[in-house]
Design a protein around this motif. Structure first.
Motif, PDB file in Angstrom:
ATOM      1  N   THR A 192      40.367  38.976  50.268  1.00  0.00           N
ATOM      2  CA  THR A 192      39.256  39.180  49.346  1.00  0.00           C
ATOM      3  C   THR A 192      39.178  40.631  48.901  1.00  0.00           C
ATOM      4  N   PHE A 193      39.332  41.560  49.837  1.00  0.00           N
ATOM      5  CA  PHE A 193      39.297  42.985  49.496  1.00  0.00           C
ATOM      6  C   PHE A 193      40.428  43.352  48.540  1.00  0.00           C
ATOM      7  N   VAL A 194      41.628  42.878  48.827  1.00  0.00           N
ATOM      8  CA  VAL A 194      42.770  43.175  47.959  1.00  0.00           C
ATOM      9  C   VAL A 194      42.559  42.554  46.579  1.00  0.00           C
ATOM     10  N   TRP A 195      42.082  41.325  46.538  1.00  0.00           N
ATOM     11  CA  TRP A 195      41.833  40.655  45.269  1.00  0.00           C
ATOM     12  C   TRP A 195      40.789  41.411  44.442  1.00  0.00           C
ATOM     13  N   LEU A 196      39.665  41.764  45.041  1.00  0.00           N
ATOM     14  CA  LEU A 196      38.607  42.458  44.304  1.00  0.00           C
ATOM     15  C   LEU A 196      39.038  43.860  43.885  1.00  0.00           C
ATOM     16  N   GLY A 197      39.745  44.556  44.769  1.00  0.00           N
ATOM     17  CA  GLY A 197      40.251  45.882  44.409  1.00  0.00           C
ATOM     18  C   GLY A 197      41.244  45.807  43.257  1.00  0.00           C
ATOM     19  N   SER A 198      42.113  44.819  43.290  1.00  0.00           N
ATOM     20  CA  SER A 198      43.080  44.631  42.203  1.00  0.00           C
ATOM     21  C   SER A 198      42.387  44.282  40.897  1.00  0.00           C
ATOM     22  N   LEU A 199      41.348  43.476  40.986  1.00  0.00           N
ATOM     23  CA  LEU A 199      40.593  43.099  39.797  1.00  0.00           C
ATOM     24  C   LEU A 199      39.933  44.321  39.167  1.00  0.00           C
ATOM     25  N   ALA A 200      39.294  45.150  39.973  1.00  0.00           N
ATOM     26  CA  ALA A 200      38.664  46.367  39.458  1.00  0.00           C
ATOM     27  C   ALA A 200      39.709  47.297  38.856  1.00  0.00           C
ATOM     28  N   PHE A 201      40.842  47.439  39.520  1.00  0.00           N
ATOM     29  CA  PHE A 201      41.926  48.302  39.035  1.00  0.00           C
ATOM     30  C   PHE A 201      42.456  47.815  37.693  1.00  0.00           C
ATOM     31  N   CYS A 202      42.728  46.520  37.593  1.00  0.00           N
ATOM     32  CA  CYS A 202      43.264  45.952  36.350  1.00  0.00           C
ATOM     33  C   CYS A 202      42.280  46.100  35.197  1.00  0.00           C
ATOM     34  N   ALA A 203      41.014  45.863  35.474  1.00  0.00           N
ATOM     35  CA  ALA A 203      40.012  46.000  34.419  1.00  0.00           C
ATOM     36  C   ALA A 203      39.866  47.464  34.000  1.00  0.00           C
ATOM     37  N   ALA A 204      39.922  48.380  34.948  1.00  0.00           N
ATOM     38  CA  ALA A 204      39.756  49.800  34.636  1.00  0.00           C
ATOM     39  C   ALA A 204      40.913  50.342  33.799  1.00  0.00           C
TER      40      ALA A 204
END
Length: 90
Positions: A41-53
């Motif tokens: 979950t942490f990796v998924w959410l961190g990746s999501l924030a990174f991709c959006a940013a």
């Protein structure tokens, strides 16, 4: 995604990832499956924030679909009973 949607995804994903990583484990029993789910979950959410940013909208959409698939699976596993997904034990 427009700028408002991108900002919402970044803020919500980063806040959720921070909350997962800051979970207080003192006095809790270590459960390997729960720890693995928290890590994913942490990796998924961190990746999501990174991709959006960084404007990787195509990948961000797939990560959002992945999250929706996880929640859908949890709802199906619980037989539609939402209270079984996030039980409140007091």
């Amino acid at each position: 995604m427009d700028k408002l949607q991108t900002a919402a995804v970044i803020i919500l994903a980063a806040a959720a990832a921070a909350r997962v990583i800051m979970f207080d484990t003192r006095g809790r029993t270590h459960r390997p499956l729960s720890a693995a789910i928290a890590y994913v979950t942490f990796v998924w959410l961190g990746s999501l924030a990174f991709c959006a940013a960084f404007g990787l909208a195509h990948l961000a959409v797939w990560l959002l679909i992945f999250g929706l698939a996880l929640h859908t699976g949890a709802i199906i596993w619980a037989g539609g009973n939402i209270s079984r997904i996030h039980p409140r034990k007091r």
